[in-house]
Design an enzyme around this catalytic site. Structure first.
Site, PDB file in Angstrom:
ATOM      1  N   LYS A 197       0.862  -1.186   0.000  1.00 29.71           N
ATOM      2  CA  LYS A 197       0.000   0.000   0.000  1.00 29.71           C
ATOM      3  C   LYS A 197       0.893   1.229   0.000  1.00 29.71           C
ATOM      4  O   LYS A 197       1.713   1.412   0.901  1.00 29.71           O
ATOM      5  CB  LYS A 197      -0.904  -0.010   1.226  1.00 29.71           C
ATOM      6  CG  LYS A 197      -1.790   1.221   1.315  1.00 29.71           C
ATOM      7  CD  LYS A 197      -2.788   1.100   2.439  1.00 29.71           C
ATOM      8  CE  LYS A 197      -3.627   2.361   2.544  1.00 29.71           C
ATOM      9  NZ  LYS A 197      -4.590   2.282   3.645  1.00 29.71           N
ATOM     10  N   LYS A 249      -2.258  -1.475  -3.783  1.00 28.76           N
ATOM     11  CA  LYS A 249      -3.120  -0.296  -3.726  1.00 28.76           C
ATOM     12  C   LYS A 249      -2.283   0.967  -3.780  1.00 28.76           C
ATOM     13  O   LYS A 249      -1.306   1.047  -3.039  1.00 28.76           O
ATOM     14  CB  LYS A 249      -3.896  -0.353  -2.417  1.00 28.76           C
ATOM     15  CG  LYS A 249      -4.785   0.816  -2.146  1.00 28.76           C
ATOM     16  CD  LYS A 249      -5.402   0.631  -0.798  1.00 28.76           C
ATOM     17  CE  LYS A 249      -6.224   1.854  -0.470  1.00 28.76           C
ATOM     18  NZ  LYS A 249      -6.707   1.792   0.876  1.00 28.76           N
TER      19      LYS A 249
END
Ligand code: PBG
Length: 326
Positions: A197, A249
């Protein structure tokens, strides 16, 4: 006529031939719809920077759960928006937190027909907006945060979450949550780790969606967008700690990372088309600059092609309709 040994255009001549040789297709069964549920809301509240997305009330949320189950999409990713916040994010561990209640409502509506992924992070619940608790110097205290995640995990697991989405980017969070669940006999609850992330500008609209109180940034725990190999390190650690699914992400700006992660591992790879990626397409389409539906399917298709069959996207329901029509 030129004698050409190969003419790739032969396979592009008709829609039916193109369909025959198509290498990848987005699968509705892999699409996960992120949803925001606002504590105490009596009607859905629009999110200015995410046209078409709302903070749900209980009844609009229940209706969305049914629509998602009917459409047979892959699942729901539930985020709670509480009314009160404090420095420790205490409400996150309450068995009646807005998140735990929303998970209960989803289970009541859809039973086992729709996997429910509960977000496991403190940022929606802390008064400073960070994903963990702070130490005396104002830095996010990794290990103190793990202790809170362990308690929060039990609260949302008891509410009926099938999968916990660990989005805080604390070191050791997967091992800590796995141990907590197993210690409580919840070996059945799976972990989706936001393994790679990045500290991204594309989360901007999400911060409005959850009314984030963040002042500053998350660069001391989320990854540097410049780093590719580091994602594989994060994935290796999360899988070793017991992650059942790993996620990258954002998605569109990180297709190389998605490809690396899906090639490297033997657990399912997911990717999250985040709020800013959604807003970008919606804004350009609203301005008449791009064809909205084609752009949506091209974005989701690219993420799938890169290697993530599981895609968290605010377009999950609409994309499923578009795929059925195609
Ligand atoms: C934090 C969290 C964020 C998102 C999902 N979980 C925001 C952040 O890390 O700042 C972003 C999702 C999106 O932008 O759509 N727990």
């Amino acid at each position: 006529m030129t004698a050409l040994p190969e003419r790739p255009r032969r396979l592009r001549r008709t829609p039916a031939i193109r369909r025959l040789v198509r290498e990848t297709t987005v699968d509705p069964a892999g699409l996960v719809l992120p949803v925001f549920v606002r504590e105490g809301a009596s009607r859905p509240v629009p999110i200015r920077s995410m046209p078409g997305v709302v903070q749900h009330s209980e009844s609009s949320f229940r209706a969305t759960v049914l629509a998602a189950a009917d459409a047979r999409i892959g699942g729901l990713m539930v985020f709670g928006v509480p009314v009160a916040r404090d420095p420790h994010g205490d409400a996150a561990c309450d068995e009646h937190s807005v998140l735990a209640e929303a998970v209960r409502w989803a289970r009541a509506e859809a039973g086992d027909a729709l996997p429910v992924i509960a977000d496991l992070c403190l940022d929606e619940f802390t008064s400073h907006g960070h994903c963990g608790v702070l130490d005396a110097d104002g830095n996010v205290d990794n290990d103190a945060t793990l202790a809170v995640y362990r308690r929060m995990a039990l609260a949302v697991a008891d509410a009926g979450a099938d999968i916990l989405g660990l989005s805080g980017m604390m070191d050791g969070q997967v091992a800590a949550v796995r141990a907590s669940l197993d210690g409580a006999g919840r070996t059945d609850v799976a972990i989706l780790a936001y393994a790679a992330k990045y500290a991204s500008a594309f989360y901007g609209p999400f911060r409005e969606a959850v009314e984030s109180q963040l002042d500053g940034d998350r660069r001391a725990y989320q990854q540097d967008p410049a780093n590719r190999r580091e994602a594989l390190r994060e994935v290796r650690l999360d899988v070793a700690e017991g992650a059942d699914i790993v996620m990258v992400k954002p998605a569109l700006a990180y297709l190389d990372v998605i490809a690396d992660v899906s090639a490297a591992g033997d657990v399912p790879t997911a990717a999250y088309v985040v709020s800013g990626e959604y807003a970008m397409v919606e804004a350009a389409a609203a301005a008449g600059m791009i064809d909205r539906e084609r752009a949506i399917m091209e974005v989701l298709g690219s993420v799938n092609r890169a290697g993530a069959r599981i895609i968290a996207t605010y377009w999950a329901l609409e994309a499923t309709r578009l795929l059925a029509r195609a």
